[in-house]
Design an enzyme around this catalytic site. Structure first.
Site, PDB file in Angstrom:
ATOM      1  N   SER A 195       0.835  -1.326  -0.024  1.00 12.72           N
ATOM      2  CA  SER A 195       0.125  -0.099  -0.034  1.00 12.72           C
ATOM      3  C   SER A 195       0.726   1.333   0.232  1.00 12.72           C
ATOM      4  O   SER A 195       0.204   2.431  -0.079  1.00 12.72           O
ATOM      5  CB  SER A 195      -0.829   0.156   1.199  1.00 12.72           C
ATOM      6  OG  SER A 195      -0.182   0.117   2.492  1.00 12.72           O
ATOM      7  N   GLU A 204      -0.646  -7.297   5.055  1.00 15.01           N
ATOM      8  CA  GLU A 204       0.757  -6.923   4.642  1.00 15.01           C
ATOM      9  C   GLU A 204       1.499  -7.766   5.660  1.00 15.01           C
ATOM     10  O   GLU A 204       2.545  -8.440   5.675  1.00 15.01           O
ATOM     11  CB  GLU A 204       0.914  -5.518   4.561  1.00 15.01           C
ATOM     12  CG  GLU A 204       0.218  -4.840   3.346  1.00 15.01           C
ATOM     13  CD  GLU A 204       0.565  -3.150   3.456  1.00 15.01           C
ATOM     14  OE1 GLU A 204       0.337  -2.442   2.542  1.00 15.01           O
ATOM     15  OE2 GLU A 204       0.517  -2.637   4.779  1.00 15.01           O
ATOM     16  N   HIS A 314      18.072 -39.684  44.215  1.00 15.05           N
ATOM     17  CA  HIS A 314      18.788 -39.544  45.464  1.00 15.05           C
ATOM     18  C   HIS A 314      18.424 -38.601  46.167  1.00 15.05           C
ATOM     19  O   HIS A 314      18.227 -37.280  45.591  1.00 15.05           O
ATOM     20  CB  HIS A 314      20.508 -39.550  44.854  1.00 15.05           C
ATOM     21  CG  HIS A 314      21.155 -39.180  46.013  1.00 15.05           C
ATOM     22  ND1 HIS A 314      21.843 -38.262  46.227  1.00 15.05           N
ATOM     23  CD2 HIS A 314      21.512 -40.020  47.044  1.00 15.05           C
ATOM     24  CE1 HIS A 314      22.764 -38.276  47.299  1.00 15.05           C
ATOM     25  NE2 HIS A 314      22.531 -39.265  47.871  1.00 15.05           N
ATOM     26  N   ASN A 315      18.364 -38.748  47.480  1.00 11.38           N
ATOM     27  CA  ASN A 315      17.958 -37.524  48.541  1.00 11.38           C
ATOM     28  C   ASN A 315      16.941 -36.584  47.891  1.00 11.38           C
ATOM     29  O   ASN A 315      16.971 -35.685  47.663  1.00 11.38           O
ATOM     30  CB  ASN A 315      19.136 -36.604  48.489  1.00 11.38           C
ATOM     31  CG  ASN A 315      20.375 -37.177  49.493  1.00 11.38           C
ATOM     32  OD1 ASN A 315      20.390 -38.452  50.080  1.00 11.38           O
ATOM     33  ND2 ASN A 315      21.378 -36.719  49.984  1.00 11.38           N
ATOM     34  N   GLU A 344      13.956 -41.535  47.617  1.00 15.37           N
ATOM     35  CA  GLU A 344      14.752 -41.737  49.074  1.00 15.37           C
ATOM     36  C   GLU A 344      14.197 -40.795  49.954  1.00 15.37           C
ATOM     37  O   GLU A 344      13.729 -39.618  49.967  1.00 15.37           O
ATOM     38  CB  GLU A 344      16.225 -41.332  48.848  1.00 15.37           C
ATOM     39  CG  GLU A 344      17.062 -41.897  50.151  1.00 15.37           C
ATOM     40  CD  GLU A 344      18.661 -41.579  49.719  1.00 15.37           C
ATOM     41  OE1 GLU A 344      19.226 -42.134  50.631  1.00 15.37           O
ATOM     42  OE2 GLU A 344      18.804 -41.091  48.806  1.00 15.37           O
ATOM     43  N   ASP A 346      15.369 -39.720  53.899  1.00 18.70           N
ATOM     44  CA  ASP A 346      16.418 -39.717  54.864  1.00 18.70           C
ATOM     45  C   ASP A 346      15.658 -39.258  56.063  1.00 18.70           C
ATOM     46  O   ASP A 346      15.273 -38.208  56.383  1.00 18.70           O
ATOM     47  CB  ASP A 346      17.312 -38.700  54.551  1.00 18.70           C
ATOM     48  CG  ASP A 346      18.697 -39.210  54.790  1.00 18.70           C
ATOM     49  OD1 ASP A 346      19.078 -40.061  55.661  1.00 18.70           O
ATOM     50  OD2 ASP A 346      19.843 -38.578  54.272  1.00 18.70           O
ATOM     51  N   HIS A 359      18.689 -33.798  55.346  1.00 22.74           N
ATOM     52  CA  HIS A 359      19.937 -34.382  55.107  1.00 22.74           C
ATOM     53  C   HIS A 359      20.612 -34.272  56.338  1.00 22.74           C
ATOM     54  O   HIS A 359      21.302 -33.015  56.878  1.00 22.74           O
ATOM     55  CB  HIS A 359      20.666 -33.805  53.868  1.00 22.74           C
ATOM     56  CG  HIS A 359      21.888 -34.523  53.363  1.00 22.74           C
ATOM     57  ND1 HIS A 359      22.839 -33.650  52.918  1.00 22.74           N
ATOM     58  CD2 HIS A 359      22.142 -35.882  53.535  1.00 22.74           C
ATOM     59  CE1 HIS A 359      23.903 -34.775  52.469  1.00 22.74           C
ATOM     60  NE2 HIS A 359      23.355 -36.075  53.106  1.00 22.74           N
ATOM     61  N   GLU A 393      16.452 -44.429  54.706  1.00 22.32           N
ATOM     62  CA  GLU A 393      17.457 -44.063  55.198  1.00 22.32           C
ATOM     63  C   GLU A 393      16.985 -44.043  56.582  1.00 22.32           C
ATOM     64  O   GLU A 393      16.570 -42.874  56.985  1.00 22.32           O
ATOM     65  CB  GLU A 393      18.310 -43.231  54.904  1.00 22.32           C
ATOM     66  CG  GLU A 393      19.115 -43.573  53.439  1.00 22.32           C
ATOM     67  CD  GLU A 393      20.296 -44.616  53.683  1.00 22.32           C
ATOM     68  OE1 GLU A 393      20.513 -44.823  54.916  1.00 22.32           O
ATOM     69  OE2 GLU A 393      20.718 -44.943  52.675  1.00 22.32           O
ATOM     70  N   ARG A 539      21.336 -50.792  43.783  1.00 22.77           N
ATOM     71  CA  ARG A 539      21.130 -49.257  43.726  1.00 22.77           C
ATOM     72  C   ARG A 539      22.476 -48.635  43.862  1.00 22.77           C
ATOM     73  O   ARG A 539      23.394 -48.973  44.714  1.00 22.77           O
ATOM     74  CB  ARG A 539      20.396 -49.026  45.013  1.00 22.77           C
ATOM     75  CG  ARG A 539      20.168 -47.468  45.223  1.00 22.77           C
ATOM     76  CD  ARG A 539      19.185 -46.931  46.384  1.00 22.77           C
ATOM     77  NE  ARG A 539      18.939 -45.691  46.422  1.00 22.77           N
ATOM     78  CZ  ARG A 539      19.916 -45.054  47.335  1.00 22.77           C
ATOM     79  NH1 ARG A 539      20.699 -45.431  47.924  1.00 22.77           N
ATOM     80  NH2 ARG A 539      19.598 -43.693  47.291  1.00 22.77           N
TER      81      ARG A 539
END
Length: 746
Positions: A195, A204, A314-315, A344, A346, A359, A393, A539
């Site tokens: 245009s 466009e 793990h953990n 796991e 703990d 932990h 654990e 494990r």
């Protein structure tokens, strides 16, 4: 993915650059979100404040009211949302709200480490509409994943007049990761400005979009195979599927794809596929590198569980590092939702007589044992219905051990395995199929399993056992907890001969990574380890020195047949990429059947010294990296920062197969870089091999930055021309980004 553009692009681009998700036009829940409303945001018992929330017109962003003076950003993208959970299912809502508001509560959980958003609606119905509406949009985005171009266009339209000036166009190009010089930008703009108004608007902008997203490599492939009046007939498509894609396909399969993906009614009426339909097919699951048949459980699930690789954490309670990071039920939820099947716990004595998980002897925070068990109960089987192993654990005193047993029995109910499935003493493990929906406790046991079937006295109520498998310290074990250990009794590893002669099948050992790698890779030990894992569970866990929660390479342990290779799920890493790749197939069940040569007793398979045998299935594998699409910018704070992408193609498996190759880097183009580079890999043991793509931003002066990655088992890929999705470092799909490759095994 592309149907969003071809179906709604004209409407969107001539109005306000918004995107109405397909299938949600007029949806009541979507309209509710667009209007928005007041929600109570909960941060603590004393910080509960009403804030306005609403869905932005782009249907991809949530706006929220903020009273913070210096708060710059009052929005978050739906793309950043991991999940929405109804009820008091976050630690914050459980701790800071009352039970009677349960049905008005919901939480928004984000990808990465961003804190979740805890909210309380004014009514149960409004909570339902918020959750339903958000879940619909999230689901829709996962299917389409192309809305972001329009978001970028909207952001580039600085004065919100629904037109694009040359300056705005250049800003937009930088947003989508393309660096263009002044001349090219002006040429592109002039070509679309039919245009001669000095701005682009309506059709466009559509023309500009078409030029921008044109795929030259797709043109070449399509024109080669479109042999019927410039289009692909059903027979042309069938020839493509059989010859290029190496699929066992029929004419009915070709017709089904045309019906599913062709948008041009006249072409569909003639059973033809246009180039647009062809591109759409290539971008859906049928054109993905990952075999869609492997998205479902397809393996034999009736073998003993020791015959499977088991996704393991793990953990699991840790969200960050091993020394001072937070412990959370959310960490368990995230792992379980990723189909982790061994978590796991703990366990230590807590205040007020309630055992806690953290932990021990560190500054990590504590979470109640019973809250963890509740979270596990709620989320264990949402992604996978196959058994979950709770690896205990235990460091608790007798009284709190008894409470642990009580909590597990009362919360887990009949799903908790408290006796063997058989009516007599078993001689082998049950299968994942037989254990569907069950929880298996791994821990110490006071006596042999056959005591369950003994008619004699119940035996000792407590006795001393070693505190951990690798520890000489002793702890008194309560009978109530001991009796819950059925198929996974933890014992110290005293050598392969001892295990073969003295250990019952249900007695399993844990190995720290250094010891396990030594057994897996040392001449004279590898074969013994493989044979040990044919009858026993093993494990593996990370070294204690990995205080930052880093991970070890799981591949050598899988090569040795180890089932429970536990990793730190919270840590983005190459090792977690490999774990995600290993367990991507078989319906995200968390169980992958080991190759037969790792399961039958007479096998002489040794990954370290390959000899002739059924494991050798030599393949010369050719991979052409053709192109990439819409790679994300890495430095969003620098608008002129454009990536220089390169692609690494890696094979992981037995040492003889492990290999890495890479393309050249392409300067200043993250939107549609093209390489057309071919690599050959010679694979000896494809059943243990994994293929990993790594896209990086090349840097001559420092380490390359990760753009995206994707990993899958070699046995789960599809040949021919395939699109490869890309994931963030945390394993989330990057919307719209991907690689286009060609794979040919010979």
């Amino acid at each position: 993915m592309m149907q969003l553009f071809y179906v709604t692009v004209n409407v969107c681009l001539t109005s306000n650059l918004c995107v109405t998700p397909l299938g949600l036009e007029g949806d009541v829940d979507l309209q509710f979100l667009l209007v928005g409303g007041k929600l109570m945001k909960v941060k603590s018992s004393s910080w509960k404040k009403e804030r306005m929330y609403k869905l932005h017109d782009d249907n991809a962003t949530i706006w929220h009211e903020s009273h913070r003076i210096f708060k710059r950003k009052q929005t978050f993208s739906i793309d950043d949302v991991d999940s929405v959970r109804k009820g008091r299912q976050s630690e914050g809502l459980q701790k800071h709200t009352e039970a009677h508001v349960e049905d008005r509560c919901f939480s928004i959980f984000f990808k990465g480490r961003r804190r979740n958003l805890d909210l309380v609606a004014t009514s149960v119905e409004e909570a339902r509409q918020w959750v339903n509406g958000l879940e619909k949009i999230i689901s829709n985005m996962k299917k389409l994943n192309r809305h972001w171009i329009f978001n970028c266009m909207r952001k580039a339209d600085k004065n919100k007049d629904n037109m694009m000036t040359l300056k705005e166009l250049k800003h937009f190009l930088r947003q989508i990761n393309i660096e263009v010089d002044e001349t090219y930008a002006k040429l592109l703009f002039t070509k679309c400005d039919t245009s001669n108004s000095g701005t682009l608007e309506g059709s466009e902008i559509k023309h500009f979009y078409d030029l921008l997203t044109h795929r030259e490599e797709i043109d070449v492939i399509y024109e080669k195979h479109a042999a019927t009046g410039g289009q692909m007939s059903a027979q042309d498509l069938l020839n493509f599927l059989q010859n290029e894609q190496r699929e066992v396909a029929t004419l009915e399969d070709a017709l089904r794809l045309i019906e599913k993906y062709e948008l041009d009614d006249s072409a569909k009426h003639m059973n033809h596929m246009t180039k647009d339909g062809f591109l759409m097919y290539l971008q859906q699951e049928e054109g993905s590198i990952f075999n869609p048949a492997h998205k479902k459980v397809f393996q034999d699930m009736s073998q003993p569980i020791n015959d499977y690789f088991i996704s393991s954490s793990h953990n699991t309670y840790l969200m960050e590092d091993q020394l001072k990071g937070p412990s959370s039920t959310e960490a368990y939820i995230k792992a379980l939702m990723k189909s982790c099947r061994c978590v796991e716990l703990d366990c230590w004595d807590g205040a007020h007589g309630e055992p806690v998980i953290y932990h021990g002897h560190t500054l990590t925070s504590k979470v109640l044992f019973k809250d963890v068990i509740k979270a596990i109960k709620e989320y264990a089987f949402k992604t996978s219905e196959y058994p979950v192993i709770l690896s205990l654990e235990n460091h608790c005193t007798l009284e709190q051990q008894k409470l642990m047993a009580k909590h597990m029995i009362s919360i887990l109910g009949s799903a908790l395995l408290t006796s063997p499935l058989e009516d007599q003493m078993p001689t082998a493990f049950p299968s994942p199929q037989e254990l569907k929906g069950r929880f298996i406790i791994k821990g110490k046991r006071l006596n042999k399993l056959d005591a369950v079937f003994s008619n004699t006295s119940p035996g000792v109520e407590e006795d001393c056992v070693s505190e951990e498998d690798e520890s000489k310290s002793k702890i008194k074990l309560a009978k109530q907890l001991s009796d819950l250990v059925i198929y996974c009794k933890s014992v110290h590893f005293s050598g392969f001969e001892h295990a073969k002669d003295k250990q019952a099948f249900y007695e399993m050992s844990s190995f720290k990574e250094s010891k396990a790698v030594n057994l897996a890779e040392t001449a004279g030990k590898t074969l013994s380890f493989i044979h040990h894992n044919m009858t026993k569970l093993s494990r593996i866990y990370p070294a204690g020195s990995r205080t930052a929660s880093s991970n070890y390479n799981p591949v050598p342990l899988w090569n040795a047949g180890c089932q429970i290779v536990a990793l730190n799920f919270q840590t983005p890493s190459k090792e977690m990429d490999l774990n995600q790749g290993r367990f991507r197939s078989n319906g995200l069940s968390g169980y992958i059947l080991k190759p037969e040569f790792q399961r039958y007793a007479g096998s002489e398979f040794n990954p370290m010294t390959l000899t002739k045998g059924p494991w050798i299935k030599h393949k010369a594998f050719h991979i052409m990296v053709i192109s990439a699409q819409q790679l994300p910018k890495l430095n969003k704070d620098k608008p002129k920062s454009i990536v220089d992408p390169l692609v690494k193609v890696e094979i992981y498996g037995v040492p003889a197969d492990t290999c890495s190759k890479e393309t050249r880097s392409i300067e200043n183009n993250g939107f549609n870089p093209m390489w057309n580079e071919t690599f050959q890999f010679d694979i000896q043991v494809p059943e243990l091999a994994m293929l990993r793509f790594l896209v990086e931003d090349y840097d001559a002066t420092s380490q390359n930055d990760l753009i995206g990655h994707y990993c899958l088992p070699l046995t789960s890929l599809q040949n021919g021309y395939r699109h490869v999705p890309l994931l963030t470092k945390r394993g989330d799909v990057i919307p719209s980004a991907g690689l286009f490759v060609h794979l040919i095994p010979t």
